[in-house]
Design an enzyme around this catalytic site. Structure first.
Site, PDB file in Angstrom:
ATOM      1  CB  VAL B  92      -0.908   0.034   1.247  1.00  0.00           C
ATOM      2  CG1 VAL B  92      -1.800   1.264   1.231  1.00  0.00           C
ATOM      3  CG2 VAL B  92      -1.736  -1.229   1.332  1.00  0.00           C
ATOM      4  CB  CYS B  93       1.931   3.535  -2.337  1.00  0.00           C
ATOM      5  SG  CYS B  93       2.993   4.948  -2.577  1.00  0.00           S
TER       6      CYS B  93
END
Lengths: 468, 172
Positions: B92-93
């Site tokens: 996840v960014c």
């Protein structure tokens, strides 16, 4: 250009003065001109303090806040002033006008009845709070701000007491906490100032040297890659790339050469493997995670990690890099280039080695100061120039200009050999030594001018050579 | 627990775990995989209602650094999820998972970055709202980002078929 050979005297002379500020190296420049000064970190800090005070004055804000805003704007006063007036500057560091009023006061240590720290969940009685008065334990604050110092991130030192508080710990808060944190903070702001002014300050790359070359504005405007300086520590380097001297060629070719000739590979193996230089300011950047849209911390340039071109050029394709192609260098190689490389690198290496060795001749046989002070440095300098001229010859393609250069090189080389023999001989030869070094100086000066002023055609094969 | 002194990270994570059990935010559950290792958490996120992720149950792993909470954990989805801000490997960014300064868009929104006063709960809430509102400004999955912008129906179709596949129901 080449008054270099006398620089040794100047240094012995100027070393007697303690005032670093006025040291003037004759190096590659006319000694009448004030192209640069050799200064120390205190000088840079004084310059930083003046800038901070000016901005603080201008907007009637506190000095610590002025420092933070300047850092957020990479010390670009004009841009900060413009955006401050437009009311956009504070948002950049996550603050509002109301926060700014609160931040006028510094934080403080507090003694309280036992309570649980929101960060480490331990019970504490000694706490710390920023001006917002949200408290966390003093150990957590010290650890947090210490970590911020070591990562060099002074713009997001946020309140630890409450998660939606926007306040930022400033120099005043660091000072309240401890002497060490305060001095660490001052070091970091000075380093930030130095880095953002890299066009006018060049830290000396000499081992253990803390001097800084301050360029005057007239020089900062020039193409630096042909200016070589000698620091008071004796380190000679190129103002453009901070590598060793490489006249008569420019930084780009010199750095290509260092790469393929293996020297740089050995020294900077990690850097080459893990980082890429920012396409605009050449600061080394390591991407640890995140997307391909990069923004350089040093110069703010936004670019694509894949193709290293400006990010705005990607609009049409929406985050898909269209510019990236496998390096052209990977496609080319070939035995012919390999043989040529060997030919030139042998000549390069032997001249560099000789140039280092020549300097040591001085403690052998000669008693004549004049010969030692003139002929020996000239010979060493000549070898160095020859070494880098061989690099130029490797990269440029056949033409009349190349032939002229080759002729000069062989003439200079044979005269340098003669001088070396004379120096190794007996001291009766003082007069011919001086005569020969005078001749070499003129020839080398002409060679440098010729090399720098010619618009060379680069040889495609040499440029694309990759060692296997 | 062994004789080893509890680290700040573990102590803090135990406290957070207790709080999450007592008062979990809507649509998430999270906790350490094993009592022996508090630095590795498993979580389940329910796709937010009224979005194409609705009905999906997304398992993910949170990995905390030894110096938590100074630095943020990493979050990786364990199953397939097509989303502009999730890498193809599931990572996840989003801004709260970045230490300030770690990120190409640093300081633009300094307040949303990780800081020790943030928490697992804040992260999970941010991830839920990321599912509801992708941020196409900093895409981690370029294909997803492009499709989300240019062909929303196809994007939603793909996400739905992933959900059906994960539930063992064929879309054909």
């Amino acid at each position: 250009m080449m008054s270099d050979t006398t620089s040794e005297d100047h240094y012995e002379f100027s070393d007697q003065f303690d005032d670093d500020f006025d040291l003037q190296d004759p190096g590659n420049f006319d000694s009448d001109n004030n192209y640069f000064n050799i200064v120390n970190m205190e000088h840079v800090k004084a310059s930083e303090r003046r800038t901070v005070a000016e901005i603080a004055d201008l907007f009637s804000i506190m000095v610590p806040m002025s420092t933070i805003l300047l850092m957020a704007y990479f010390w670009n006063r004009e841009k900060l002033s413009e955006e401050y007036i437009e009311g956009r500057a504070l948002a950049k560091v996550g603050l509002t006008d109301a926060d700014l009023e609160v931040q006028r006061k510094s934080g403080q240590k507090v003694q309280c009845s036992p309570r649980t720290c929101p960060i480490c969940c331990d019970t504490y009685t000694r706490g710390f709070q920023l001006a917002c008065k949200h408290t966390a334990c003093i150990k957590c604050y010290e650890r947090y701000l210490g970590e911020k110092l070591s990562s060099g991130d002074l713009l997001s030192t946020r309140c630890l007491g409450q998660h939606d508080c926007r306040l930022v710990a400033t120099l005043d808060d660091f000072r309240e906490l401890s002497k060490d944190l305060e001095s660490g903070y001052l070091e970091k702001t000075a380093a930030s100032y130095l880095q953002s002014h890299s066009s006018s300050f060049k830290a000396c790359p000499g081992p253990g040297c803390t001097s800084i070359i301050e360029l005057t504005s007239s020089l900062a405007m020039l193409d630096l890659d042909q200016y070589m300086v000698e620091c008071s520590c004796g380190k000679r380097f190129c103002l453009g790339c901070k590598n060793d001297w490489h006249l008569p060629i420019k930084c780009d070719l010199a750095s290509r050469w260092m790469n393929i000739n293996g020297e740089r590979m050995k020294n900077n193996l990690w850097l080459d493997k893990n980082t890429k230089p920012c396409p605009k300011c050449e600061a080394r950047i390591e991407r640890t995670e995140g997307c391909n849209h990069m923004k350089c911390r040093t110069c703010h340039f936004e670019y694509c990690w894949m193709c290293m071109q400006e990010w705005s050029a990607h609009n049409g394709m929406f985050f898909k890099c269209v510019h990236f192609q496998p390096s052209a260098e990977a496609k080319h190689s070939g035995r012919a280039t390999s043989a040529r490389l060997k030919h030139y690198s042998i000549r390069f290496d032997s001249n560099i080695i000789d140039s280092r060795r020549d300097v040591n001749v001085r403690d052998l046989t000669f008693s004549s100061q004049q010969v030692l002070n003139k002929a020996v440095p000239t010979l060493s300098y000549t070898r160095r120039i020859l070494a880098w001229t061989y690099v130029l010859l490797f990269y440029v393609t056949g033409s009349n200009q190349k032939t002229i250069l080759e002729t000069s090189v062989s003439d200079i080389e044979s005269h340098a050999e003669t001088l070396a023999e004379l120096l190794a001989g007996d001291e009766q030869a003082a007069a011919p030594c001086l005569e020969l070094s005078g001749y070499l100086e003129t020839r080398v000066e002409n060679l440098i001018t010729h090399a720098l002023e010619t618009n060379w055609k680069l040889d495609r094969n040499s440029l694309t050579y990759t060692p296997s | 627990m062994g004789p080893k002194k509890q680290s700040t990270a573990v102590k803090r994570l135990m406290t957070e775990y207790k709080q999450l059990l007592n008062d979990p935010p809507e649509g998430v559950s999270a906790g350490p995989i094993s009592e022996d290792n508090f630095l590795e958490w498993e979580c389940l996120l329910a796709g937010p209602p009224d979005t194409c992720y609705e009905g999906g149950i997304y398992p993910a792993t949170l990995t905390f650094p030894e110096d938590y909470p100074l630095n943020p954990p990493k979050m990786v989805f364990n199953g397939p999820i097509f989303h502009p801000n999730v890498y193809k490997n599931g990572e996840v960014c989003i801004s709260i998972l970045h230490a300030p300064g770690d990120d190409p868009n640093m300081y633009e929104t300094a307040a949303e970055r990780w800081s020790p006063i943030q928490s697992v709960e804040k992260i999970l809430v941010s991830v839920i709202s990321m599912l509801a509102e992708p941020n196409s400004e900093s895409p981690a999955n370029i294909d997803a980002s492009k499709m989300w912008r240019d062909d929303r129906p196809a994007f939603e179709q793909l996400v739905r078929s992933q959900i059906l596949a994960s539930l063992g129901i064929s879309n054909e």
